[in-house]
Motif scaffolding. Structure first.
Motif, PDB file in Angstrom:
ATOM      1  N   PRO A   1       2.715 -10.218  -1.623  1.00 11.65           N
ATOM      2  CA  PRO A   1       2.108  -9.002  -0.920  1.00 11.65           C
ATOM      3  C   PRO A   1       1.218  -8.129  -2.166  1.00 11.65           C
ATOM      4  CG  PRO A   1       4.432  -8.588  -1.489  1.00 11.65           C
ATOM      5  CD  PRO A   1       4.175 -10.038  -1.754  1.00 11.65           C
ATOM      6  N   GLY A   2       0.117  -7.790  -1.490  1.00  9.57           N
ATOM      7  CA  GLY A   2      -0.830  -7.153  -2.741  1.00  9.57           C
ATOM      8  C   GLY A   2      -2.340  -7.053  -2.235  1.00  9.57           C
ATOM      9  N   ARG A   3      -2.517  -5.836  -1.803  1.00 11.45           N
ATOM     10  CA  ARG A   3      -4.033  -5.538  -1.331  1.00 11.45           C
ATOM     11  C   ARG A   3      -4.936  -5.485  -2.655  1.00 11.45           C
ATOM     12  NH1 ARG A   3      -4.893  -4.210   3.917  1.00 11.45           N
ATOM     13  NH2 ARG A   3      -7.070  -4.121   3.216  1.00 11.45           N
ATOM     14  N   ASP A   4      -6.203  -5.791  -2.542  1.00 11.46           N
ATOM     15  CA  ASP A   4      -7.213  -5.444  -3.575  1.00 11.46           C
ATOM     16  C   ASP A   4      -7.487  -3.919  -3.144  1.00 11.46           C
ATOM     17  OD1 ASP A   4      -8.179  -6.568  -0.806  1.00 11.46           O
ATOM     18  OD2 ASP A   4     -10.125  -5.889  -2.009  1.00 11.46           O
ATOM     19  N   VAL A   5      -8.265  -3.422  -4.392  1.00 13.68           N
ATOM     20  CA  VAL A   5      -8.694  -1.964  -4.379  1.00 13.68           C
ATOM     21  C   VAL A   5      -9.980  -2.116  -3.961  1.00 13.68           C
ATOM     22  CG1 VAL A   5      -9.093  -0.015  -5.769  1.00 13.68           C
ATOM     23  CG2 VAL A   5      -7.152  -1.489  -6.443  1.00 13.68           C
ATOM     24  N   PRO A   6     -10.482  -1.181  -2.814  1.00  5.93           N
ATOM     25  CA  PRO A   6     -11.860  -1.065  -2.372  1.00  5.93           C
ATOM     26  C   PRO A   6     -12.485  -0.487  -3.093  1.00  5.93           C
ATOM     27  CG  PRO A   6      -9.976  -0.317  -0.660  1.00  5.93           C
ATOM     28  CD  PRO A   6      -9.437  -0.536  -2.192  1.00  5.93           C
ATOM     29  N   ASP A   7     -13.975  -0.868  -3.077  1.00  6.65           N
ATOM     30  CA  ASP A   7     -14.980   0.134  -3.838  1.00  6.65           C
ATOM     31  C   ASP A   7     -14.991  -0.141  -5.435  1.00  6.65           C
ATOM     32  OD1 ASP A   7     -16.255   1.129  -1.400  1.00  6.65           O
ATOM     33  OD2 ASP A   7     -15.623   3.053  -1.658  1.00  6.65           O
ATOM     34  N   LEU A   8     -14.523  -1.301  -5.810  1.00  8.15           N
ATOM     35  CA  LEU A   8     -14.091  -1.708  -7.123  1.00  8.15           C
ATOM     36  C   LEU A   8     -15.186  -2.758  -7.595  1.00  8.15           C
ATOM     37  CD1 LEU A   8     -12.596  -0.081  -9.411  1.00  8.15           C
ATOM     38  CD2 LEU A   8     -10.710  -2.074  -8.789  1.00  8.15           C
ATOM     39  N   GLY A   9     -16.337  -2.564  -8.411  1.00  9.94           N
ATOM     40  CA  GLY A   9     -17.092  -3.733  -8.957  1.00  9.94           C
ATOM     41  C   GLY A   9     -16.394  -3.906 -10.296  1.00  9.94           C
ATOM     42  N   TYR A  10     -17.128  -4.848 -10.983  1.00  6.03           N
ATOM     43  CA  TYR A  10     -16.544  -5.421 -12.175  1.00  6.03           C
ATOM     44  C   TYR A  10     -16.624  -4.124 -13.236  1.00  6.03           C
ATOM     45  CZ  TYR A  10     -15.495 -10.129 -11.007  1.00  6.03           C
ATOM     46  OH  TYR A  10     -14.896 -11.175 -10.343  1.00  6.03           O
ATOM     47  N   PRO A  11     -18.001  -3.549 -13.227  1.00  3.50           N
ATOM     48  CA  PRO A  11     -17.994  -2.485 -14.389  1.00  3.50           C
ATOM     49  C   PRO A  11     -16.792  -1.322 -14.374  1.00  3.50           C
ATOM     50  CG  PRO A  11     -20.144  -2.777 -13.220  1.00  3.50           C
ATOM     51  CD  PRO A  11     -19.260  -3.789 -12.433  1.00  3.50           C
ATOM     52  N   LEU A  12     -16.650  -0.992 -13.160  1.00  9.22           N
ATOM     53  CA  LEU A  12     -15.461  -0.019 -12.959  1.00  9.22           C
ATOM     54  C   LEU A  12     -14.180  -0.501 -13.304  1.00  9.22           C
ATOM     55  CD1 LEU A  12     -14.570   2.813 -12.383  1.00  9.22           C
ATOM     56  CD2 LEU A  12     -14.883   2.593  -9.934  1.00  9.22           C
ATOM     57  N   ALA A  13     -13.830  -1.691 -12.801  1.00  5.82           N
ATOM     58  CA  ALA A  13     -12.612  -2.371 -12.940  1.00  5.82           C
ATOM     59  C   ALA A  13     -12.387  -2.762 -14.448  1.00  5.82           C
ATOM     60  CB  ALA A  13     -12.407  -3.669 -12.091  1.00  5.82           C
ATOM     61  N   SER A  14     -13.441  -3.042 -15.085  1.00  4.50           N
ATOM     62  CA  SER A  14     -13.237  -3.408 -16.395  1.00  4.50           C
ATOM     63  C   SER A  14     -13.218  -2.112 -17.132  1.00  4.50           C
ATOM     64  CB  SER A  14     -14.487  -4.193 -16.969  1.00  4.50           C
ATOM     65  OG  SER A  14     -15.531  -3.293 -17.019  1.00  4.50           O
TER      66      SER A  14
ATOM     67  N   VAL B   1       0.806  -1.318  -0.044  1.00  5.69           N
ATOM     68  CA  VAL B   1       0.118   0.017  -0.011  1.00  5.69           C
ATOM     69  C   VAL B   1       0.828   1.352   0.050  1.00  5.69           C
ATOM     70  CG1 VAL B   1      -1.763   1.396   1.163  1.00  5.69           C
ATOM     71  CG2 VAL B   1      -1.886  -1.322   1.234  1.00  5.69           C
ATOM     72  N   SER B   2       0.583   2.226  -0.811  1.00  4.71           N
ATOM     73  CA  SER B   2       1.357   3.544  -1.034  1.00  4.71           C
ATOM     74  C   SER B   2       1.060   4.297   0.570  1.00  4.71           C
ATOM     75  CB  SER B   2       0.913   4.318  -2.149  1.00  4.71           C
ATOM     76  OG  SER B   2      -0.384   4.862  -2.001  1.00  4.71           O
ATOM     77  N   SER B   3       1.912   5.098   0.348  1.00  4.89           N
ATOM     78  CA  SER B   3       1.961   6.219   1.426  1.00  4.89           C
ATOM     79  C   SER B   3       0.507   6.839   1.888  1.00  4.89           C
ATOM     80  CB  SER B   3       3.114   7.187   1.620  1.00  4.89           C
ATOM     81  OG  SER B   3       3.009   7.985   0.390  1.00  4.89           O
TER      82      SER B   3
ATOM     83  N   PRO C   1      -3.625   0.698  -2.864  1.00  7.03           N
ATOM     84  CA  PRO C   1      -3.014  -0.375  -3.216  1.00  7.03           C
ATOM     85  C   PRO C   1      -2.090  -0.368  -4.491  1.00  7.03           C
ATOM     86  CG  PRO C   1      -5.416  -0.811  -2.630  1.00  7.03           C
ATOM     87  CD  PRO C   1      -5.299   0.735  -3.070  1.00  7.03           C
ATOM     88  N   LEU C   2      -0.944  -0.685  -4.342  1.00 10.38           N
ATOM     89  CA  LEU C   2       0.136  -0.707  -5.358  1.00 10.38           C
ATOM     90  C   LEU C   2      -0.390  -1.470  -6.746  1.00 10.38           C
ATOM     91  CD1 LEU C   2       3.507  -1.064  -3.643  1.00 10.38           C
ATOM     92  CD2 LEU C   2       2.096   1.037  -4.079  1.00 10.38           C
TER      93      LEU C   2
END
Length: 274
Positions: free
Chosen positions: A165-178, A130-132, A136-137
């Motif tokens: 290491p690697g966190r997922d991105v919150p508030d991210l559904g398939y429409p926005l992620a895609s 996770v960045s400062s 999530p990176l």
């Protein structure tokens, strides 16, 4: 029915083929725009202490920083190109995609209110992934995974596999992620990565796609199968995959309007005095 690897694809509807071939791709896709309220978006960003401001295009093509502005698909692609260079630009690109998606009259997929893509700082300890600023990176790392959309989607939605290491991105559904992945893809030579929208999934199901029975059943693996079907149809119609995706969304709304009009007409006939 044609095959996309081991998975069957429904037959290309003649209506899809004819409509897609009749469209000017550059105008249809690159210039697909939405109007957004920049003041509203930037106020929300400031209220959440998110250190960025959205800008958009004006009616004359110039840049505007307040009031109403227009975001085009081509703006998302330009942002996707800048995202290659930094996590900060990746964050800007994702928020531009969120603004475009939330302002589109035919699309859905962004929750109400302002999405926050930062990971909560629990107890003052942040993981290395996770960045400062809390992002999530993987949001930036996916630019190196565009040749494997399933893996890129998994990184965004679920974080890195166990042991890495690697966190997922919150508030991210398939429409926005895609849409985000599609914007990166168009900037870096992967036009086969197209957005996914519940309306488009509904049209595919109507056409005979049996992989899922609703958009809520989408998974990263099924997202790849969705891309395979779009690519198959685009190849058969000799058009760009992004044009096929637009037809899917438009067709769902066209069919819905016909149903609503039919129900309204029946109700009107039924209310006439006898």
């Amino acid at each position: 029915m044609t095959m996309t690897g081991p998975h069957p694809a429904p037959a290309l509807p003649a209506a899809c083929r004819d409509w897609c071939r009749a469209q000017p791709p550059a105008l249809l896709v690159a210039d697909e725009y939405v109007e957004i309220d920049l003041d509203r978006w930037n106020l929300r960003l400031a209220e959440k202490s998110i250190d960025l401001r959205l800008v958009a295009g004006g009616p004359d093509g110039g840049r505007v920083e307040s009031g109403s502005g227009y975001l085009r698909r081509s703006d998302l692609w330009a942002a996707g190109r800048r995202a290659r260079g930094s996590l900060e630009e990746s964050v800007v690109t994702l928020y531009m995609c969120a603004a475009w998606l939330s302002g589109h009259p035919l699309r859905s997929g962004v929750r109400r209110g302002l999405p926050d893509f930062r990971v909560a700082d629990r107890g003052g300890h942040r993981r290395e992934s996770v960045s400062s600023h809390g992002y999530p990176l993987v949001l930036h790392e996916v630019v190196d995974w565009l040749d494997a959309p399933t893996e890129a989607m998994n990184l965004l939605r679920h974080g890195a596999p166990s042991g890495r290491p690697g966190r997922d991105v919150p508030d991210l559904g398939y429409p926005l992620a895609s849409l985000y992945l599609s914007s990166l893809g168009m900037a870096w030579g992967a036009p086969e990565i197209v957005p996914v929208d519940p309306a488009g999934i509904g049209t595919l199901i109507h056409a005979g796609w049996t992989e899922i029975d609703s958009a809520s059943r989408l998974t990263s693996r099924r997202y790849q199968h969705y891309l395979d079907v779009i690519a198959t149809w685009a190849h058969e119609a000799a058009v760009d995959p992004l044009v096929v995706e637009i037809w899917l969304v438009q067709n769902w709304h066209d069919r819905r309007e016909l149903v609503v009009s039919d129900v309204s007409a029946r109700a009107h006939r039924g209310s006439r005095p006898r």
